[in-house]
Design an enzyme around this catalytic site. Structure first.
Site, short mmCIF file in Angstrom:
data_model
loop_
_atom_site.label_atom_id
_atom_site.label_comp_id
_atom_site.label_asym_id
_atom_site.label_seq_id
_atom_site.Cartn_x
_atom_site.Cartn_y
_atom_site.Cartn_z
N PRO A 1 0.81 -1.29 0.09
CA PRO A 1 -0.02 0.02 0.01
C PRO A 1 0.91 1.17 0.10
O PRO A 1 1.73 1.38 0.62
CB PRO A 1 -0.90 -0.23 1.29
CG PRO A 1 -0.40 -1.30 1.98
CD PRO A 1 0.57 -1.89 1.28
N GLY B 1 2.08 5.12 0.83
CA GLY B 1 1.98 6.13 1.67
C GLY B 1 1.54 5.70 3.10
O GLY B 1 1.18 6.10 4.17
N GLY C 1 3.67 3.82 5.00
CA GLY C 1 4.85 3.90 5.89
C GLY C 1 5.58 2.44 5.60
O GLY C 1 6.41 2.03 6.38
N GLY D 1 7.46 1.23 2.99
CA GLY D 1 8.70 1.28 2.10
C GLY D 1 8.28 1.12 0.51
O GLY D 1 9.05 0.55 -0.14
N SER E 1 7.87 3.33 -1.90
CA SER E 1 8.75 4.12 -2.91
C SER E 1 10.25 3.54 -2.82
O SER E 1 10.75 3.22 -4.02
CB SER E 1 8.91 5.62 -2.51
OG SER E 1 9.35 5.93 -1.10
N ASP F 1 15.04 2.10 4.28
CA ASP F 1 14.12 1.52 3.62
C ASP F 1 14.80 1.01 2.51
O ASP F 1 14.60 -0.25 2.08
CB ASP F 1 13.06 2.61 3.30
CG ASP F 1 12.22 2.93 4.22
OD1 ASP F 1 12.47 2.66 5.28
OD2 ASP F 1 11.21 3.90 3.71
#
Ligand code: MEV
Length: 326
Positions: free
Chosen positions: A106, A108, A110, A112, A114, A157
């Site tokens: 999912p 946004g 948190g 990771g 991106s 990340d």
């Protein structure tokens, strides 16, 4: 030629926010991955990059000659396209290609997403261009991309997404040490649709520390001791201690001001349905919680799903993986 790379998302077990001040952190790679597929465009004269994101659906072009994303977003909200664009620049992509991104993490939340897209894009594009990158180099380039896009980011990340497993990041991110754990870690992630804004939350903690250094610095020091104790608890399979440390860490994150009503509700719902420990994971403000739920995975997932989204996660021992079809 078609190159496909996948990279896992992550959850921070201990050390969010304190890691920004050089404290250690522990993160796990989760079995939700980003897949990036690169194919040659049929028209070989064309040097645009066609990007198709499956989930959530998005289709845009990157014009390499003009060095921009088309059409441009008026609010400068290119989302993961910026990460893809900058990742391609790292490997000097010059020919036209089609990139298909399938995201099972999912956005946004948190977790990771991106970093996973960035790591997978660098791995796929470097292989496509016959550049041999070690995992250390992939992680380093991916961290540079996150810094370029976000302005600030710890390497946690991109490191965990590249290497997989469970990683202890030592003080000042000097070394990333894999933790060999020979017991099951039953974890549940709960996430709210309301995303947290990492940049703003990191800034709010910075301002709080500036205003009340003698109060906030000891909290960050306590977080460091929690992470060190948690490392021992993980290595020795001490479930009770691990849960206690998660709960104490949650109290300290709340004290830093990064909690929210949705996160707090999920934290207590998880505990009330049998989690031994539960806390915010990532920047907070919205986003996700992580709960440690031996023998209670399904119960905690369904209790959280009554008001928010939840899924159980397994640790992904594999980091980035690349596959080539000639
Ligand atoms: C966000 O996932 C974790 C933070 O510590 C920020 C960072 O480490 O870059 C809040």
């Amino acid at each position: 030629m078609q190159v496909t790379a996948t990279a896992p998302g992550k959850a921070i077990l201990f050390g969010e926010h304190s890691v920004v001040y050089g404290k250690p952190a522990i993160a796990v790679a989760v079995d939700r991955r980003a897949q990036v597929k690169i194919q040659k465009l049929d028209n070989t004269e064309d040097n645009t990059i066609q990007v198709k994101v499956k989930n959530p659906p998005l289709s845009r072009c990157i014009d390499l000659k003009e060095d921009r994303i088309i059409p441009e977003d008026k609010n400068n909200q290119n989302g993961i396209l910026d990460y893809i664009f900058k990742s391609l620049k790292k490997v000097n992509q010059e020919d036209g290609i089609e990139i298909t991104v399938d995201l099972k993490i999912p956005l946004g939340a948190g977790l990771g997403s991106s970093a996973a897209v960035t790591v997978a894009t660098i791995a796929a594009a470097s292989r496509y261009n016959q550049i041999n990158l070690s995992k250390d180099e992939i992680a380093e380039y991916a961290h540079q991309v996150e810094l370029e896009v976000q302005g600030a980011a710890s390497p946690i990340d991109t490191t965990i997404s590249t290497f997989g497993g469970i990683i202890y990041l030592s003080r000042n991110a000097k070394t990333a040490i894999p933790l060999q754990i020979n017991w099951d870690l039953p974890l549940v992630i709960g996430y709210t649709e309301k995303p947290g804004n990492t940049g703003k939350l990191v800034e709010s903690v910075r301002l709080k520390r500036k205003a009340y250094p003698e109060i906030i610095n000891p909290i960050l020091d306590s977080m460091e001791r929690i992470t060190e104790n948690a490392r021992e608890a993980l290595l020795h399979g001490n479930q009770k201690k691990l849960g206690d440390l998660m709960n104490i860490n949650q109290g300290l994150l709340d004290a830093l001001g990064v909690n929210s009503i949705e996160l707090s509700n999920m934290v207590y719902t998880a505990r009330n349905t049998g989690a031994i420990g539960s806390k915010i994971t990532g920047a907070g403000g919205g986003g996700s919680i992580i709960a440690f739920c031996p023998n209670k995975l399904e119960k905690v997932v369904s209790a959280l799903e009554a008001s928010e989204n939840a899924f159980s996660v397994h640790i992904s021992p594999e980091g980035v993986q690349v596959n080539v079809d000639e």
